[in-house]
Design a protein around this motif. Structure first.
Motif, PDB file in Angstrom:
ATOM      1  N   ILE A   1       4.147   7.246  15.653  1.00  0.00           N
ATOM      2  CA  ILE A   1       3.172   7.180  14.558  1.00  0.00           C
ATOM      3  C   ILE A   1       3.832   7.591  13.246  1.00  0.00           C
ATOM      4  N   GLY A   2       4.630   8.652  13.291  1.00  0.00           N
ATOM      5  CA  GLY A   2       5.353   9.077  12.092  1.00  0.00           C
ATOM      6  C   GLY A   2       6.338   8.030  11.612  1.00  0.00           C
ATOM      7  N   VAL A   3       7.033   7.380  12.550  1.00  0.00           N
ATOM      8  CA  VAL A   3       7.987   6.332  12.167  1.00  0.00           C
ATOM      9  C   VAL A   3       7.255   5.168  11.501  1.00  0.00           C
ATOM     10  N   THR A   4       6.119   4.769  12.066  1.00  0.00           N
ATOM     11  CA  THR A   4       5.352   3.647  11.513  1.00  0.00           C
ATOM     12  C   THR A   4       4.848   3.958  10.108  1.00  0.00           C
ATOM     13  N   LEU A   5       4.322   5.154   9.913  1.00  0.00           N
ATOM     14  CA  LEU A   5       3.826   5.529   8.589  1.00  0.00           C
ATOM     15  C   LEU A   5       4.968   5.601   7.574  1.00  0.00           C
ATOM     16  N   THR A   6       6.131   6.055   8.024  1.00  0.00           N
ATOM     17  CA  THR A   6       7.274   6.116   7.113  1.00  0.00           C
ATOM     18  C   THR A   6       7.695   4.725   6.656  1.00  0.00           C
ATOM     19  N   VAL A   7       7.793   3.793   7.594  1.00  0.00           N
ATOM     20  CA  VAL A   7       8.176   2.427   7.234  1.00  0.00           C
ATOM     21  C   VAL A   7       7.137   1.802   6.314  1.00  0.00           C
ATOM     22  N   LEU A   8       5.860   2.051   6.610  1.00  0.00           N
ATOM     23  CA  LEU A   8       4.795   1.515   5.752  1.00  0.00           C
ATOM     24  C   LEU A   8       4.881   2.075   4.341  1.00  0.00           C
ATOM     25  N   GLY A   9       5.081   3.382   4.227  1.00  0.00           N
ATOM     26  CA  GLY A   9       5.157   3.987   2.899  1.00  0.00           C
ATOM     27  C   GLY A   9       6.393   3.582   2.133  1.00  0.00           C
ATOM     28  N   MET A  10       7.532   3.503   2.825  1.00  0.00           N
ATOM     29  CA  MET A  10       8.777   3.144   2.140  1.00  0.00           C
ATOM     30  C   MET A  10       8.772   1.699   1.661  1.00  0.00           C
ATOM     31  N   GLY A  11       8.073   0.838   2.363  1.00  0.00           N
ATOM     32  CA  GLY A  11       8.094  -0.568   2.016  1.00  0.00           C
ATOM     33  C   GLY A  11       7.093  -0.985   0.966  1.00  0.00           C
ATOM     34  N   THR A  12       6.256  -0.076   0.515  1.00  0.00           N
ATOM     35  CA  THR A  12       5.230  -0.406  -0.478  1.00  0.00           C
ATOM     36  C   THR A  12       5.563   0.246  -1.815  1.00  0.00           C
ATOM     37  N   GLU A  13       4.979  -0.290  -2.867  1.00  0.00           N
ATOM     38  CA  GLU A  13       5.264   0.184  -4.230  1.00  0.00           C
ATOM     39  C   GLU A  13       4.075   0.918  -4.840  1.00  0.00           C
ATOM     40  N   PHE A  14       3.392   1.721  -4.017  1.00  0.00           N
ATOM     41  CA  PHE A  14       2.255   2.493  -4.511  1.00  0.00           C
ATOM     42  C   PHE A  14       2.521   3.989  -4.355  1.00  0.00           C
ATOM     43  N   TRP A  15       3.732   4.396  -4.709  1.00  0.00           N
ATOM     44  CA  TRP A  15       4.059   5.817  -4.694  1.00  0.00           C
ATOM     45  C   TRP A  15       3.478   6.506  -5.917  1.00  0.00           C
ATOM     46  N   ALA A  16       3.624   5.911  -7.059  1.00  0.00           N
ATOM     47  CA  ALA A  16       3.113   6.493  -8.306  1.00  0.00           C
ATOM     48  C   ALA A  16       2.361   5.418  -9.074  1.00  0.00           C
ATOM     49  N   VAL A  17       1.286   5.842  -9.740  1.00  0.00           N
ATOM     50  CA  VAL A  17       0.472   4.954 -10.572  1.00  0.00           C
ATOM     51  C   VAL A  17       0.426   5.532 -11.978  1.00  0.00           C
ATOM     52  N   LEU A  18       0.791   4.716 -12.971  1.00  0.00           N
ATOM     53  CA  LEU A  18       0.752   5.094 -14.379  1.00  0.00           C
ATOM     54  C   LEU A  18      -0.237   4.175 -15.080  1.00  0.00           C
ATOM     55  N   ALA A  19      -1.201   4.766 -15.770  1.00  0.00           N
ATOM     56  CA  ALA A  19      -2.259   3.973 -16.389  1.00  0.00           C
ATOM     57  C   ALA A  19      -2.439   4.378 -17.849  1.00  0.00           C
ATOM     58  N   GLN A  20      -2.468   3.375 -18.717  1.00  0.00           N
ATOM     59  CA  GLN A  20      -2.789   3.604 -20.117  1.00  0.00           C
ATOM     60  C   GLN A  20      -4.303   3.826 -20.274  1.00  0.00           C
ATOM     61  N   PRO A  21      -4.726   4.464 -21.371  1.00  0.00           N
ATOM     62  CA  PRO A  21      -6.160   4.477 -21.662  1.00  0.00           C
ATOM     63  C   PRO A  21      -6.668   3.038 -21.789  1.00  0.00           C
ATOM     64  N   LYS A  22      -7.852   2.777 -21.273  1.00  0.00           N
ATOM     65  CA  LYS A  22      -8.299   1.383 -21.211  1.00  0.00           C
ATOM     66  C   LYS A  22      -8.560   0.772 -22.583  1.00  0.00           C
ATOM     67  N   HIS A  23      -8.766   1.585 -23.603  1.00  0.00           N
ATOM     68  CA  HIS A  23      -8.965   1.062 -24.960  1.00  0.00           C
ATOM     69  C   HIS A  23      -7.745   1.307 -25.844  1.00  0.00           C
ATOM     70  N   PHE A  24      -6.564   1.562 -25.218  1.00  0.00           N
ATOM     71  CA  PHE A  24      -5.366   1.872 -25.999  1.00  0.00           C
ATOM     72  C   PHE A  24      -4.924   0.667 -26.828  1.00  0.00           C
ATOM     73  N   GLY A  25      -4.976  -0.527 -26.277  1.00  0.00           N
ATOM     74  CA  GLY A  25      -4.527  -1.711 -27.009  1.00  0.00           C
ATOM     75  C   GLY A  25      -5.524  -2.227 -28.020  1.00  0.00           C
ATOM     76  N   GLY A  26      -6.756  -1.776 -27.945  1.00  0.00           N
ATOM     77  CA  GLY A  26      -7.777  -2.231 -28.881  1.00  0.00           C
ATOM     78  C   GLY A  26      -8.234  -3.653 -28.635  1.00  0.00           C
ATOM     79  N   ASN A  27      -7.995  -4.199 -27.435  1.00  0.00           N
ATOM     80  CA  ASN A  27      -8.467  -5.548 -27.119  1.00  0.00           C
ATOM     81  C   ASN A  27      -9.182  -5.539 -25.779  1.00  0.00           C
ATOM     82  N   HIS A  28      -9.389  -6.711 -25.199  1.00  0.00           N
ATOM     83  CA  HIS A  28     -10.173  -6.819 -23.975  1.00  0.00           C
ATOM     84  C   HIS A  28      -9.337  -6.614 -22.721  1.00  0.00           C
ATOM     85  N   THR A  29      -8.059  -6.291 -22.844  1.00  0.00           N
ATOM     86  CA  THR A  29      -7.207  -6.035 -21.687  1.00  0.00           C
ATOM     87  C   THR A  29      -6.526  -4.672 -21.815  1.00  0.00           C
TER      88      THR A  29
END
Length: 265
Positions: free
Chosen positions: A58-86
């Motif tokens: 189980i530990g080996v499986t979780l390690t492979v799953l975590g290492m193979g994905t790119e969701f270790w860190a999430v960085l988010a701007q303020p949603k109104h930082f650009g002053g537009n609809h995105t």
């Protein structure tokens, strides 16, 4: 003159030792044989080893799953930082990073930052060049510390190597029916769990170094579910290694439950 000894093994697992006579014959075998039984694992002990190995897997499986994905860190701007609809956010792991562009209208009104990453939007993913050209990555004008990122990735790879080695030891122990390989397997799994946890710590330091490299763009940051997978994997690997140590002890608790059989005379 020293006597010559011949060691023979019977089909039932007993080992016989016979001394040859002065003439080099096998006359000593007629006199008697000293036998001893090779220690074999019982069915109960083998079942407990398989259960502990399941925890480690189980530990080996979780390690492979975590290492193979790119969701270790999430960085988010303020949603109104650009002053537009995105708005933009980023998520990355050990090998790859992604920049996502989301519609502000799709974001929860009570949420101040852009996200979450599960919302539909445009995504641009690239692999890091730490391992090829040695270049640092730039995310929202912030520069990564390649030394920390490389250290986290190398520790994760070393942990995988120790997991493979531990699995080989358990496979040999079960195939041969002897508990000799349990202690090496326990060492490998415990060490792999420790390396995984150290990889998380170093990765967190790399995130802090990234955030401190530039302050022109405010960012909300958090460690995501990939880190949770890897952290749970480290705990499972260490726990599995401890179980193997207990099972390898000569007077481990499982022996109290095993029936005692008289050896053949």
């Amino acid at each position: 003159m020293w006597s010559n000894f011949f060691v023979q093994q019977d089909d039932d697992g007993r080992i016989g030792v016979a001394a040859a006579g002065p003439g080099g014959g096998l006359g000593g075998m007629k006199g008697g044989r000293a036998t001893r039984r090779v220690p074999k694992m019982s069915d109960s002990q083998e079942g407990k080893i398989k259960l502990a190995f399941f925890v480690a897997i189980i530990g080996v499986t979780l390690t492979v799953l975590g290492m193979g994905t790119e969701f270790w860190a999430v960085l988010a701007q303020p949603k109104h930082f650009g002053g537009n609809h995105t708005c933009q956010m980023a998520h990355y792991g050990l090998w790859k990073g992604c920049i996502r562009t989301l519609l502000v209208a799709d974001i929860d009104p009570e949420r101040m930052s852009c996200g979450p990453a599960e919302l539909p939007g445009e995504s641009n993913c690239t692999y890091f060049k730490f391992f090829t050209s040695g270049e640092n990555a730039v995310i929202f004008k912030k520069t990564t510390n390649k030394n920390l990122n490389l250290a986290a990735a190398i520790l994760a790879l070393l942990s995988l190597t120790m997991m493979v080695t531990g699995s080989i030891c358990i496979g040999m122990s079960l195939s041969k029916g002897v508990p000799f390989f349990l202690k090496p397997a326990a060492f490998c799994f415990i060490l792999s769990g420790v390396l995984v946890l150290f990889s998380i710590l170093i990765f967190h330091q790399s995130v802090l170094a990234l955030l401190s490299s530039d302050h022109s763009i405010p960012l909300h940051h958090e460690l995501s579910w990939s880190v949770a997978c890897v952290g749970s994997a480290g705990a499972a690997l260490i726990f599995g290694g401890i179980l193997f140590i207990i099972l390898s002890l000569p007077f481990s608790p499982w022996q109290k439950c095993l029936p005692h059989k008289n050896s053949a005379t």
